[in-house]
Design a protein around this motif. Structure first.
Motif, PDB file in Angstrom:
ATOM      1  N   TRP A 132       0.750  -1.166  -0.045  1.00  0.00           N
ATOM      2  CA  TRP A 132       0.092   0.131   0.187  1.00  0.00           C
ATOM      3  C   TRP A 132       0.824   1.297  -0.153  1.00  0.00           C
ATOM      4  O   TRP A 132       2.092   1.259   0.366  1.00  0.00           O
ATOM      5  CB  TRP A 132      -0.965  -0.053   1.253  1.00  0.00           C
ATOM      6  N   ILE A 133       0.271   2.383  -0.507  1.00  0.00           N
ATOM      7  CA  ILE A 133       1.084   3.456  -0.623  1.00  0.00           C
ATOM      8  C   ILE A 133       0.101   4.582   0.160  1.00  0.00           C
ATOM      9  O   ILE A 133      -1.039   4.813  -0.310  1.00  0.00           O
ATOM     10  CB  ILE A 133       1.516   3.956  -1.890  1.00  0.00           C
ATOM     11  N   TYR A 134       0.896   5.607   0.745  1.00  0.00           N
ATOM     12  CA  TYR A 134       0.166   6.508   1.245  1.00  0.00           C
ATOM     13  C   TYR A 134       1.193   7.840   1.071  1.00  0.00           C
ATOM     14  O   TYR A 134       2.231   7.859   1.393  1.00  0.00           O
ATOM     15  CB  TYR A 134      -0.266   6.456   2.691  1.00  0.00           C
ATOM     16  N   VAL A 135       0.521   8.898   0.647  1.00  0.00           N
ATOM     17  CA  VAL A 135       1.263  10.219   0.480  1.00  0.00           C
ATOM     18  C   VAL A 135       0.744  11.357   1.548  1.00  0.00           C
ATOM     19  O   VAL A 135      -0.368  11.586   1.563  1.00  0.00           O
ATOM     20  CB  VAL A 135       0.965  10.603  -0.878  1.00  0.00           C
ATOM     21  N   ALA A 136       1.782  11.717   2.157  1.00  0.00           N
ATOM     22  CA  ALA A 136       1.685  12.607   3.212  1.00  0.00           C
ATOM     23  C   ALA A 136       1.092  14.048   2.640  1.00  0.00           C
ATOM     24  O   ALA A 136       1.543  14.292   1.468  1.00  0.00           O
ATOM     25  CB  ALA A 136       2.863  12.507   4.269  1.00  0.00           C
ATOM     26  N   PRO A 137       0.755  14.894   3.367  1.00  0.00           N
ATOM     27  CA  PRO A 137       0.433  16.427   3.024  1.00  0.00           C
ATOM     28  C   PRO A 137       1.667  16.960   2.479  1.00  0.00           C
ATOM     29  O   PRO A 137       1.540  17.758   1.513  1.00  0.00           O
ATOM     30  CB  PRO A 137      -0.315  16.942   4.390  1.00  0.00           C
ATOM     31  N   ASN A 138       2.766  16.756   3.022  1.00  0.00           N
ATOM     32  CA  ASN A 138       3.961  17.459   2.563  1.00  0.00           C
ATOM     33  C   ASN A 138       4.659  16.741   1.313  1.00  0.00           C
ATOM     34  O   ASN A 138       5.735  17.001   0.683  1.00  0.00           O
ATOM     35  CB  ASN A 138       5.150  17.543   3.607  1.00  0.00           C
ATOM     36  N   GLY A 139       4.181  15.816   0.953  1.00  0.00           N
ATOM     37  CA  GLY A 139       4.629  14.883  -0.315  1.00  0.00           C
ATOM     38  C   GLY A 139       5.316  13.655  -0.074  1.00  0.00           C
ATOM     39  O   GLY A 139       5.794  13.047  -0.957  1.00  0.00           O
ATOM     40  N   ASP A 140       5.775  13.451   0.982  1.00  0.00           N
ATOM     41  CA  ASP A 140       6.522  12.297   1.533  1.00  0.00           C
ATOM     42  C   ASP A 140       5.610  10.945   1.254  1.00  0.00           C
ATOM     43  O   ASP A 140       4.417  11.098   1.393  1.00  0.00           O
ATOM     44  CB  ASP A 140       6.945  12.235   2.958  1.00  0.00           C
ATOM     45  N   ILE A 141       6.365   9.904   0.809  1.00  0.00           N
ATOM     46  CA  ILE A 141       5.610   8.765   0.385  1.00  0.00           C
ATOM     47  C   ILE A 141       5.924   7.758   1.120  1.00  0.00           C
ATOM     48  O   ILE A 141       7.020   7.197   1.188  1.00  0.00           O
ATOM     49  CB  ILE A 141       6.040   8.373  -0.940  1.00  0.00           C
ATOM     50  N   PHE A 142       4.769   7.066   1.729  1.00  0.00           N
ATOM     51  CA  PHE A 142       5.154   5.936   2.840  1.00  0.00           C
ATOM     52  C   PHE A 142       4.553   4.564   2.278  1.00  0.00           C
ATOM     53  O   PHE A 142       3.440   4.739   1.416  1.00  0.00           O
ATOM     54  CB  PHE A 142       4.315   6.217   3.958  1.00  0.00           C
ATOM     55  N   VAL A 143       5.344   3.626   2.350  1.00  0.00           N
ATOM     56  CA  VAL A 143       4.829   2.388   1.428  1.00  0.00           C
ATOM     57  C   VAL A 143       4.758   1.258   2.670  1.00  0.00           C
ATOM     58  O   VAL A 143       6.012   0.775   3.403  1.00  0.00           O
ATOM     59  CB  VAL A 143       6.009   1.938   0.423  1.00  0.00           C
ATOM     60  N   SER A 144       3.946   0.488   3.049  1.00  0.00           N
ATOM     61  CA  SER A 144       3.602  -0.380   3.956  1.00  0.00           C
ATOM     62  C   SER A 144       3.987  -1.803   3.139  1.00  0.00           C
ATOM     63  O   SER A 144       3.476  -2.139   2.033  1.00  0.00           O
ATOM     64  CB  SER A 144       2.268  -0.795   4.492  1.00  0.00           C
ATOM     65  N   GLU A 145       5.013  -2.649   3.687  1.00  0.00           N
ATOM     66  CA  GLU A 145       5.728  -3.630   3.090  1.00  0.00           C
ATOM     67  C   GLU A 145       5.038  -5.115   4.138  1.00  0.00           C
ATOM     68  O   GLU A 145       5.509  -5.197   5.225  1.00  0.00           O
ATOM     69  CB  GLU A 145       7.124  -3.752   2.981  1.00  0.00           C
TER      70      GLU A 145
END
Length: 406
Positions: free
Chosen positions: A54-67
């Motif tokens: 899954w991918i989540y984009v933070a309000p500041n543009g950082d991209i988080f990926v759950s593995e």
């Protein structure tokens, strides 16, 4: 029929034999990559991950990926569903982490990569709200203190809500999304079984979408009878939640179609007693007539067994006009169909808060050799980056793909 068009009328259960046809993932070799429509370019945003789900984009543009990954198919997870426990072996099989990427110069290639959070329990959904970072583990909703721009979570966090762990096949994944006001969090939880075969008592707080306050209090069932809802998003210019749902297996090639639907507060969508409204499941005929009568018919049918998981509405203006406000759906792909279905990202046009045309192929090429059931990868989560590009998690090939305008 085309591979994006479900049947106009549903066949009888067992009209075709239920088959087992697992795909064999061979990866992307010699620079091969998925294919997008003319005018788009596909690039590799990141690789070397371990089952990016899954991918989540933070309000500041950082991209988080759950593995994270499934534990064991059909066996241990069903036991977990009945016992309500997570599999103790998961640390040996799934990464159980969240990785953060940052593209500082906006060239579509991340300049920074950080292990943001580790030692989770099959994490999937992520959310930033009210200075907290939330993670949906398979067994609970976690809350961590968060400051914009941080690259590593140092707090142990706390579990603010217990969730039923594991589930049939791959129904371990829990997704989360906030409401527009930021006063509620919605959690999607898949069923513990395929079609209620272990008794309805093991399905408490499963097969539906839960609603909870940001502190974990006030949990209630927002909608039920949704066998495995995963992707959720709010339709643009409306106040309506939409989800994509995996329907039941083992009734034949064309049963039961996955679907894409609006979600009504308090509504019941049939599982396990019926499907697509009042079509009774063979195992529950005549057992819950009033519930079946109340079952809501989904808005938009998808091909059966596609494992439609990812969902995002395209609100940006970078893509051509035809894609604006429509929905991208990541289809992880079939295992219970004679011919492979899914294994692509499709697009559903939207107008006035409703689907406005047939589903179209958008990102394809994941199937390498259908005759051998060989695939390069399997798309799951889809989201839109701050620059308007579409990001696609390919968990089978450990890759994040980026689709942008030429």
């Amino acid at each position: 029929m085309s591979n994006n068009t479900p049947p106009d009328s549903l066949p009888e259960p067992g009209a075709t034999k239920s088959v087992t046809n697992f795909s064999n993932v061979i990866g992307w070799k010699n620079g091969a990559k998925p294919t997008a429509p003319p005018g788009f370019v596909v690039t590799k945003f990141a690789d070397g991950l371990k089952n990016p789900r899954w991918i989540y984009v933070a309000p500041n543009g950082d991209i988080f990926v759950s593995e994270s990954h499934a534990i064991k198919r059909f066996t241990q997870e069903v036991i977990n569903a009945v016992s309500g426990k997570a599999n103790s072996e998961n640390n040996n099989i799934t990464a159980n982490r969240i990785t953060m990427f940052r593209d500082t110069n906006n060239d579509g290639v991340p300049d920074e990569k950080h292990v943001f959070l580790e030692n989770l329990n099959q994490p999937m959904g992520m959310l930033i709200l009210n200075d907290f970072f939330y993670v949906a583990n398979t067994d609970g909703l976690m809350q961590y203190p968060y400051k914009t721009g941080m690259t590593e979570m140092t707090s142990a966090g706390k579990k603010i809500l217990e969730l039923p762990a594991g589930g049939y096949n791959n129904h371990w994944a829990r997704n989360i999304i906030r409401n527009e006001a930021g006063t509620k969090i919605f959690i999607s939880v898949g069923s513990g079984t395929n079609a209620g075969e272990h008794g309805i008592e093991v399905e408490k707080n499963r097969a539906g979408i839960l609603e909870v306050n940001p502190d974990g209090s006030g949990m209630r069932v927002y909608a039920s009878g949704l066998r495995n809802p995963v992707g959720m998003d709010w339709a643009p210019d409306t106040h309506t939640l939409w989800t994509v749902v995996n329907e039941r297996d083992q009734l034949g090639d064309e049963l039961v179609p996955d679907y894409f639907t609006s979600v009504k507060d308090g509504a019941f969508y049939g599982w396990p007693y019926s499907y697509f409204g009042q079509h009774e499941d063979p195992g529950f005929k005549g057992k819950a007539p009033e519930l079946v009568k109340s079952a809501v018919v989904p808005d938009f049918a998808l091909i059966a067994h596609t494992a439609s998981l990812g969902l995002v509405f395209y609100r940006d203006t970078v893509f051509p006009e035809k894609y604006r406000n429509g929905a991208f759906i990541g289809q992880h792909g079939s295992w219970n169909r004679t011919f492979l279905s899914g294994y692509k990202v499709i697009y559903v046009p939207f107008r006035d808060g409703k689907p406005a045309g047939k589903a179209e192929d958008f990102l394809t090429g994941f199937i390498a050799d259908e005759g051998k059931s060989e695939v390069h990868g399997r798309p799951v989560g889809v989201t839109v980056a701050k620059d308007g590009a579409l990001l696609v998690a390919d968990d089978a090939s450990n890759t994040i793909w980026r689709v942008s305008v030429k």
